[in-house]
Design a protein around this motif. Structure first.
Motif, PDB file in Angstrom:
ATOM      1  N   SER A  27       0.933  -1.282   0.063  1.00  0.00           N
ATOM      2  CA  SER A  27      -0.061  -0.047  -0.158  1.00  0.00           C
ATOM      3  C   SER A  27       0.891   1.442  -0.105  1.00  0.00           C
ATOM      4  CB  SER A  27      -0.683   0.008   1.245  1.00  0.00           C
ATOM      5  OG  SER A  27      -1.635   1.028   1.336  1.00  0.00           O
ATOM      6  N   ARG A  28       1.910   1.186   0.997  1.00  0.00           N
ATOM      7  CA  ARG A  28       2.826   2.487   0.993  1.00  0.00           C
ATOM      8  C   ARG A  28       3.609   2.499  -0.431  1.00  0.00           C
ATOM      9  NH1 ARG A  28       3.760   7.510   2.583  1.00  0.00           N
ATOM     10  NH2 ARG A  28       5.698   8.065   2.684  1.00  0.00           N
ATOM     11  N   THR A  49       3.027   1.649  -3.255  1.00  0.00           N
ATOM     12  CA  THR A  49       2.086   2.013  -4.508  1.00  0.00           C
ATOM     13  C   THR A  49       1.496   3.510  -4.568  1.00  0.00           C
ATOM     14  OG1 THR A  49       1.053  -0.217  -4.422  1.00  0.00           O
ATOM     15  CG2 THR A  49      -0.183   1.676  -5.458  1.00  0.00           C
ATOM     16  N   LEU A  50       1.437   3.926  -3.028  1.00  0.00           N
ATOM     17  CA  LEU A  50       1.251   5.457  -2.982  1.00  0.00           C
ATOM     18  C   LEU A  50       2.268   6.215  -3.472  1.00  0.00           C
ATOM     19  CD1 LEU A  50      -0.780   7.516  -0.451  1.00  0.00           C
ATOM     20  CD2 LEU A  50       1.938   7.865  -0.522  1.00  0.00           C
ATOM     21  N   LYS A  97       1.938   6.389  -7.285  1.00  0.00           N
ATOM     22  CA  LYS A  97       0.788   7.099  -7.550  1.00  0.00           C
ATOM     23  C   LYS A  97       0.716   8.618  -7.479  1.00  0.00           C
ATOM     24  CE  LYS A  97      -3.203   5.020  -8.257  1.00  0.00           C
ATOM     25  NZ  LYS A  97      -3.095   4.528  -9.737  1.00  0.00           N
ATOM     26  N   ALA A  98       1.163   8.917  -6.200  1.00  0.00           N
ATOM     27  CA  ALA A  98       1.049  10.392  -5.552  1.00  0.00           C
ATOM     28  C   ALA A  98       2.249  11.114  -5.866  1.00  0.00           C
ATOM     29  CB  ALA A  98       0.910  10.162  -4.150  1.00  0.00           C
ATOM     30  N   LEU A 155      -0.129  14.718  -5.413  1.00  0.00           N
ATOM     31  CA  LEU A 155      -0.950  14.739  -4.453  1.00  0.00           C
ATOM     32  C   LEU A 155      -0.765  16.106  -3.541  1.00  0.00           C
ATOM     33  CD1 LEU A 155      -2.560  12.775  -2.311  1.00  0.00           C
ATOM     34  CD2 LEU A 155      -0.488  12.487  -1.337  1.00  0.00           C
ATOM     35  N   TYR A 211      -4.815   8.898   3.947  1.00  0.00           N
ATOM     36  CA  TYR A 211      -4.927   8.719   2.528  1.00  0.00           C
ATOM     37  C   TYR A 211      -3.472   9.373   1.851  1.00  0.00           C
ATOM     38  CZ  TYR A 211      -9.507   7.135   3.402  1.00  0.00           C
ATOM     39  OH  TYR A 211     -10.773   6.621   3.479  1.00  0.00           O
ATOM     40  N   ARG A 212      -2.845  10.382   2.505  1.00  0.00           N
ATOM     41  CA  ARG A 212      -1.570  10.402   1.985  1.00  0.00           C
ATOM     42  C   ARG A 212      -0.215   9.784   2.581  1.00  0.00           C
ATOM     43  NH1 ARG A 212      -2.030  15.404   5.729  1.00  0.00           N
ATOM     44  NH2 ARG A 212      -0.621  15.237   7.368  1.00  0.00           N
ATOM     45  N   TYR A 262      -2.051   3.624   0.140  1.00  0.00           N
ATOM     46  CA  TYR A 262      -2.858   3.818  -0.980  1.00  0.00           C
ATOM     47  C   TYR A 262      -3.945   2.552  -0.675  1.00  0.00           C
ATOM     48  CZ  TYR A 262      -4.880   2.587  -5.615  1.00  0.00           C
ATOM     49  OH  TYR A 262      -5.434   2.324  -6.652  1.00  0.00           O
ATOM     50  N   TRP A 290      -9.485   5.120  -2.997  1.00  0.00           N
ATOM     51  CA  TRP A 290      -8.470   6.184  -2.401  1.00  0.00           C
ATOM     52  C   TRP A 290      -8.558   7.537  -3.582  1.00  0.00           C
ATOM     53  CZ3 TRP A 290      -4.013   8.192  -5.636  1.00  0.00           C
ATOM     54  CH2 TRP A 290      -3.089   8.787  -4.549  1.00  0.00           C
ATOM     55  N   GLU A 291      -8.702   7.243  -4.577  1.00  0.00           N
ATOM     56  CA  GLU A 291      -8.715   8.505  -5.542  1.00  0.00           C
ATOM     57  C   GLU A 291      -9.833   9.549  -5.166  1.00  0.00           C
ATOM     58  OE1 GLU A 291      -8.521   5.672  -6.191  1.00  0.00           O
ATOM     59  OE2 GLU A 291      -6.699   5.482  -7.848  1.00  0.00           O
TER      60      GLU A 291
END
Length: 603
Positions: A415-416, A418-419, A422-423, A549, A558-559, A562, A567-568
Motif C-alpha cells: 500500500s505504501r 503504491t502510494l 501514484k501520488a 498529491l 490517505y496521504r 493507498y 483512494w482517488e
C-alpha cells in the motif's frame, strides 16, 4: 525357467531403484530451491528493477550533490552546490567518478538518450544492491537459520524502505550496500572483508557509517583477540582507499583535501552545521521507521526486550521448549548491536533526514526476521501445559504468530509503495515530456527550461534531451542558497558566490523572460514572486499536466497509504505542469538578471 527370468527381474529392479533415486533427487532439489544461488537473486533483482524505474527522487541532495556532478563529468555541464566549492570541499569526487566513468565510456561507445543513461545508472545500482543482499541472505541462512533468511527475503522484497533506498544515488544507500557486506562477512567470520567494507563505507560514502563497524572492531579485538589482523587490514584499507581518495580530490580541488574529515568537521565542530536545514523531534526516526517498515520496525526494536524477557521468566522457574532453528542463540544480538547504537546516536542529533536511516535498513530487517523465529522459543514446555490446558492455545499462537505479522506487513508495504508511485511521481513524468518527439520546439540555438518554487524536485540534467537545452532558476519565495554551475574553472576556483550558511545568493537566478518552457505546480495559491503561471493564458500554454498529491489538503491516512477503489475519491491533487511560452520564437534568449544585467553562465 526361473533362472532365465532372474536377469530380467534384476534388470527391472535396477530400473525401479534408479527411478526411486531420481525421485529422491527431485525432492532434495526442490527443498534446496531457496538455498540455490539464482533463485533469491532473481527475486531480489526483480524488486530492485521495479524500484529503478518507479521510484521518484525524494531528496534534492540526490539530484544536486550526485546526479548533477555525474552529469558534469559525462556531458561537461551540471549544477554545482556549495559543498563542491573549493573553500568548503565537503564532497568527494572519487564517489562521483566511480559512477560517471563507466557511463562516460558507455556514452562514447553507444549513441543513446541521456534519460536512458539515468535509468542505466539506476539499474546498475539495483544490481549492486541485489548482489550485496544475496551475500547477506546466504550468510544468514548459513550462520543463523534458513527460516530466518527466508523471512528476511520476504521482508526485503516488499519493504517500502528498501523500495526507496535500494536505487537511490546517495552515499547513505552505498553505506547500506556495505552494511549488507559488513554484517554478512562478520557472520561468516571473514573479518578481512568486514574491515575493508567498513572502511569503504566510512571513507568513500559517509564517515558517520563507521558507527556500524564499532561493535565489529570490539568483537575482533576484545572477544577474538585478533589484534594483528585488525591493525593489518585497517592499514591496508587506509592505503587502498583513503590515499587514493585524497589524491583524486586534491587533484580536482587544486589543493590538499580530505573530504571525510571536512564533512565531519562541518557537521560537528561548526557553530551552525546541518541544523540550518531544519531540526526534528526525537520521535522522527521512530515514525519514519514505522512508515517505511510498519510492523517490521516495531519488531526490530523489540528484539532485545524479547531476550531479556525470556531470561527473566526462565530465572523465575518458567520452562520453555526450544522450537526455533536459530544457531548461536546467545550471540546473535551482538550482530544487531550496530542498529541500536545507530538509532541512539542519531536520535540525539537535531537535524534528521529519512536517508540517515538507510545504512541500518539491513539490520532492521535482520532483527525482525530473527525475532519472528526466536518467538518460537517462547513456547512453553509440555510439563507447564500439562498443568494448564488453556496454555495449549498460547503455544499454537506462538508457533504461528509470524503469519499475521507478515500478512499485515505485506499489505501495508504494498500500500505504501503504491502510494509513492501514484501520488509523487509527477515531477519525473513531467520532465520526461521534454524528450517527447511531439513537443514543439523553438527555432533558437538554445532552449531554456525554467523552474521556480519547484526547484527542489528537479530530477537532474539527465532529463534535458541534449546540449541545446539549458536549465534556469527563477526567483520564488525560497530564500536559501541555490546551486551554481560547474565549469572547468569552478572545480578549483571560486567563480560564483557560495556560502555555508544557506544564505540566498542573487547570482543564481535568471530572468523569466528568457524561458521557453516553465515547470510549475498549480496548487491554486499565488504570491508576488510565485504567481500562478498556469492561469496566465496570455503568456503560457499548458502542454502537459500530471496530478500531484496535495498533502496539505489530503487526510493523513490517505496521504500515507493507498487504498484500492476509493483512494482517488478521498485525496486532493494539484497539477504538475509543463508550460510552453506562446511566442517563444520572438524571444531574446540572452540571459538577463533581475536588474537587467547579463548573467554570464558558462554553458
Amino acid at each position: 525357467m526361473a533362472s532365465k527370468l532372474t536377469p530380467k527381474v534384476k534388470k527391472e529392479a535396477k530400473k525401479q531403484k534408479l527411478k526411486k533415486n531420481d525421485k529422491n533427487d527431485v525432492v532434495v532439489h526442490e527443498k534446496d530451491w531457496f538455498m540455490r544461488f539464482d533463485a533469491p537473486l532473481k527475486i531480489i533483482l526483480t524488486a530492485r528493477f521495479f524500484a529503478a524505474f518507479l521510484v521518484h527522487i525524494s531528496d534534492c541532495d540526490e539530484t544536486f550533490n550526485y546526479w548533477e556532478p555525474t552529469h558534469y563529468f559525462v556531458f561537461n555541464s551540471g549544477f554545482q552546490t556549495w559543498e563542491y566549492a573549493p573553500p568548503y570541499a565537503l564532497r568527494s569526487y572519487l564517489y562521483i567518478l566511480i559512477h560517471a566513468v563507466p557511463v562516460y565510456l558507455y556514452k562514447a561507445l553507444f549513441n543513446t538518450r541521456k534519460i536512458m543513461l539515468f535509468y542505466l545508472i539506476r539499474c546498475v545500482l539495483a544490481l549492486l544492491s541485489s548482489l550485496c543482499e544475496l551475500y547477506f541472505y546466504k550468510a544468514i541462512s548459513k550462520k543463523i537459520s534458513s527460516t530466518v533468511s527466508n523471512y528476511y527475503l520476504f521482508i526485503t522484497v516488499f519493504s517500502p524502505g528498501m523500495f526507496i533506498a535500494s536505487t537511490a544515488y546517495l552515499p547513505s544507500s552505498f553505506s547500506m550496500y556495505m552494511t549488507f557486506l559488513i554484517i554478512g562477512a562478520w557472520l561468516n567470520k571473514n573479518y578481512e572483508l568486514a574491515i575493508f567494507t567498513t572502511a569503504l563505507s566510512t571513507f568513500l560514502s559517509w564517515p558517520f557509517s563507521c558507527l556500524i563497524g564499532l561493535p565489529l572492531a570490539c568483537d575482533i579485538i576484545f572477544r577474538n583477540k585478533k589484534y594483528v589482523l585488525f591493525i593489518k587490514w585497517c592499514l591496508i584499507s587506509l592505503g587502498s582507499i583513503l590515499v587514493y581518495q585524497v589524491a583524486t580530490d586534491s587533484y580536482f580541488y587544486g589543493k590538499l583535501v580530505i573530504a571525510p574529515f571536512n564533512i565531519v568537521f562541518y557537521n560537528i565542530f561548526t557553530s551552525h552545521g546541518p541544523d540550518l536545514y531544519g531540526t526534528e523531534h526525537w520521535s522522527f526516526y521512530i515514525l519514519n521507521g514505522i512508515l517505511n517498515f510498519n510492523v517490521v520496525f516495531i519488531l526490530s526494536l523489540m528484539a532485545p526486550i524479547a531476550i531479556l524477557l525470556k531470561k527473566i521468566l526462565t530465572k523465575l522457574g518458567i520452562r520453555f521448549s526450544k522450537q526455533s532453528n536459530i544457531n548461536n542463540n546467545s550471540i546473535w544480538i551482538l550482530y544487531l548491536s550496530p542498529l541500536y547504537l545507530w538509532i541512539f546516536v542519531f536520535i540525539l542529533q537535531p537535524h534528521k533526514e529519512e536517508r540517515f536511516l538507510f545504512p541500518v535498513y539491513p539490520l532492521i530487517q535482520l532483527a525482525s526476521s530473527i525475532l519472528l523465529e526466536f518467538i518460537k522459543d517462547m513456547n512453553l514446555h509440555s510439563s507447564v501445559i500439562h498443568r494448564y490446558n488453556f496454555l495449549k492455545l498460547y503455544n499454537k499462537l506462538v508457533d504461528n504468530v509470524y503469519i499475521p505479522f507478515l500478512f499485515v506487513f505485506l499489505l501495508m508495504g504494498l500500500s505504501r509503495s503504491t502510494l509513492l508511485v501514484k501520488a509523487y511521481h509527477a515531477p519525473i513524468d513531467t520532465y520526461t515530456q521534454l524528450s517527447n518527439d511531439y513537443l514543439t520546439l523553438p527555432e533558437s540555438d538554445v532552449i531554456n527550461v525554467c523552474v521556480g518554487k519547484e526547484w527542489h524536485r528537479y530530477p537532474s540534467s539527465f532529463f534535458l534531451p541534449n546540449d541545446r537545452w539549458k536549465m534556469h532558476f527563477i526567483r520564488s519565495e525560497f530564500r536559501g542558497l541555490l546551486p551554481g554551475r560547474f565549469s572547468q574553472e569552478s572545480l578549483h576556483k571560486v567563480i560564483e558566490n557560495y556560502n555555508d550558511q544557506n544564505k540566498e545568493e542573487l547570482d543564481k537566478y535568471s530572468d523569466i523572460r528568457l524561458c521557453h518552457f516553465l515547470i510549475d505546480l498549480n496548487n491554486n495559491q499565488s504570491s508576488e514572486l510565485e504567481p500562478n503561471y498556469s492561469e496566465n493564458n496570455l503568456q503560457w500554454t499548458i502542454w502537459k499536466s500530471i496530478p500531484f498529491l496535495d498533502s496539505k489538503k489530503t487526510p493523513t491516512l490517505y496521504r500515507t497509504f493507498y487504498f484500492p477503489f476509493f483512494w482517488e475519491e478521498n485525496v486532493k491533487f494539484s497539477s504538475y505542469n509543463l508550460l510552453m511560452r506562446n511566442d517563444f520564437n520572438k524571444m531574446n534568449t540572452k540571459p538577463q538578471a533581475e536588474n537587467g544585467s547579463p548573467i554570464n553562465y558558462g554553458f
